[in-house]
Scaffold this motif. Structure first.
Motif, short mmCIF file in Angstrom:
data_model
loop_
_atom_site.label_atom_id
_atom_site.label_comp_id
_atom_site.label_asym_id
_atom_site.label_seq_id
_atom_site.Cartn_x
_atom_site.Cartn_y
_atom_site.Cartn_z
N THR A 122 8.53 -8.76 5.42
CA THR A 122 7.59 -9.88 5.57
C THR A 122 6.41 -9.47 6.46
N SER A 123 6.71 -8.85 7.58
CA SER A 123 5.66 -8.44 8.51
C SER A 123 4.68 -7.48 7.86
N ALA A 124 5.20 -6.52 7.08
CA ALA A 124 4.33 -5.57 6.39
C ALA A 124 3.42 -6.29 5.40
N GLY A 125 3.99 -7.24 4.66
CA GLY A 125 3.20 -7.97 3.69
C GLY A 125 2.09 -8.79 4.33
N GLY A 141 12.84 -2.14 7.69
CA GLY A 141 12.22 -2.72 6.51
C GLY A 141 11.36 -1.66 5.83
N THR A 142 10.72 -2.03 4.75
CA THR A 142 9.82 -1.09 4.06
C THR A 142 8.52 -1.78 3.69
N PRO A 143 7.39 -1.11 3.87
CA PRO A 143 6.11 -1.66 3.41
C PRO A 143 5.89 -1.45 1.91
N ASN A 144 6.78 -0.69 1.27
CA ASN A 144 6.62 -0.31 -0.13
C ASN A 144 7.38 -1.29 -1.02
N TYR A 145 6.75 -2.41 -1.34
CA TYR A 145 7.41 -3.44 -2.14
C TYR A 145 7.79 -2.93 -3.53
N GLN A 146 6.86 -2.25 -4.19
CA GLN A 146 7.14 -1.78 -5.56
C GLN A 146 8.28 -0.77 -5.57
N GLY A 147 8.31 0.09 -4.56
CA GLY A 147 9.40 1.06 -4.47
C GLY A 147 10.75 0.39 -4.33
N TRP A 173 3.65 -11.01 -8.24
CA TRP A 173 2.90 -11.44 -7.05
C TRP A 173 3.04 -10.43 -5.90
N THR A 174 4.13 -9.67 -5.91
CA THR A 174 4.38 -8.75 -4.79
C THR A 174 3.29 -7.68 -4.68
N LYS A 175 2.62 -7.38 -5.80
CA LYS A 175 1.57 -6.35 -5.76
C LYS A 175 0.45 -6.72 -4.78
N ASN A 176 0.22 -8.01 -4.62
CA ASN A 176 -0.85 -8.45 -3.73
C ASN A 176 -0.50 -8.28 -2.25
N TYR A 177 0.77 -8.08 -1.95
CA TYR A 177 1.23 -7.96 -0.56
C TYR A 177 1.85 -6.59 -0.27
N ASP A 178 1.71 -5.68 -1.21
CA ASP A 178 2.33 -4.36 -1.08
C ASP A 178 1.43 -3.47 -0.21
N LEU A 179 1.82 -3.27 1.04
CA LEU A 179 1.00 -2.49 1.97
C LEU A 179 0.89 -1.04 1.53
N PHE A 210 6.25 6.32 4.12
CA PHE A 210 5.00 5.59 4.33
C PHE A 210 4.32 6.07 5.61
N PHE A 211 5.09 6.16 6.68
CA PHE A 211 4.55 6.59 7.96
C PHE A 211 3.96 8.00 7.87
N GLU A 212 4.70 8.92 7.28
CA GLU A 212 4.25 10.31 7.20
C GLU A 212 3.00 10.44 6.32
N THR A 213 2.91 9.61 5.30
CA THR A 213 1.77 9.68 4.39
C THR A 213 0.47 9.23 5.05
#
Length: 253
Positions: A122-125, A141-147, A173-179, A210-213
């Motif tokens: 939620t926080s990432a989104g 958690g993960t910022p990668n919603y699609q993953g 809808w998740t694509k709009n919040y996928d960090l 995500f962090f390393e990228t």
């Protein structure tokens, strides 16, 4: 510092407010802390107190279908209720933020978001839509919603679990919040990550990659990542303390 906990309703959202007793009516840096999947706001009181003891105000909402918002016979479709809970969190954030400003509880426009597991997602989104959020903490958690959705589909097929044909479309809808799809929206804000290497629910690499990228990009240089060696999907007290210290050092009091 002694803290107190108040039960409140913000519009239709049941929340707990944790605040230093001597400053409960003052303007303070504010953190909205989101609990994890299949838990409740009460189970997030320990990290909230760690934050409040540093002279901050913390709001813990019950996510939809959780705690006092729990419903019987909720959907058995894999992951559907999980994503619906995140969606409600994302939509309801503005109601909580507006309440804090209306009450004149926010010091110098400082509002952070933090959470564990589903709450971390939620926080990432929220970072994708709210440039006024000053910092964040994403714990297990993960910022990668699609993953995360791709992983659900992959393992469901492996285990012969039938998914609705239009499940992925219903989660568009998740694509709009996928960090992960719009990392520039980190906008050089301080973000604290913590993830255990033995997490079986949200894999370690889902946040570490995500962090390393992005950590060397101009927009990602204030990110910090701590690894919990051999830690499972459980939030430790030491991590709570580290998170609280990280967020607090980026506040002005």
């Amino acid at each position: 510092m002694k803290t107190i906990t108040k039960e409140r309703m913000i519009e239709h959202i049941p929340v707990l407010e944790v605040v230093p007793e001597d400053y409960q009516y003052d303007e303070l840096p504010c953190i909205v802390f989101y609990h994890g999947w299949q838990t409740s706001k009460e189970l997030a009181l320990t990290p909230a107190r760690k934050l409040a003891q540093l002279n901050n105000r913390v709001i813990i909402p019950d996510a939809m279908y959780h705690g006092s918002r729990r419903v019987e016979n909720r959907s058995k479709i894999p992951s559907f209720t999980f994503w619906s809970s995140i969606q409600h969190n994302l939509i309801e954030f503005n109601l909580i933020k507006d309440y804090l400003y209306k009450k004149q509880f926010v010091l110098n426009n400082q509002i952070s978001v933090a959470g564990f597991s589903m709450g971390g997602m939620t926080s990432a989104g929220l970072l994708t839509k709210h440039p006024d959020i000053t910092s964040a903490a994403i714990l297990m958690g993960t910022p990668n919603y699609q993953g995360f959705i791709d992983r659900l589909v992959f393992y469901s097929k492996q285990r012969n679990i039938q998914l609705p044909q239009d499940l992925e479309d219903s989660l568009s809808w998740t694509k709009n919040y996928d960090l992960n799809a719009q990392p520039e929206k980190i906008s050089d804000r301080p973000i604290y990550f913590w993830h255990g290497t033995k997490d079986e629910k949200i894999p370690y690499h889902a946040s570490h990659d995500f962090f390393e990228t992005y950590r060397h990009k101009s927009f990602g240089q204030q990110m910090v990542f701590d690894t919990g060696i051999d830690e499972p999907h459980i939030l430790t007290v030491d991590t709570m303390k580290t998170m609280a210290t990280f967020l607090d050092k980026h506040f002005t009091h």
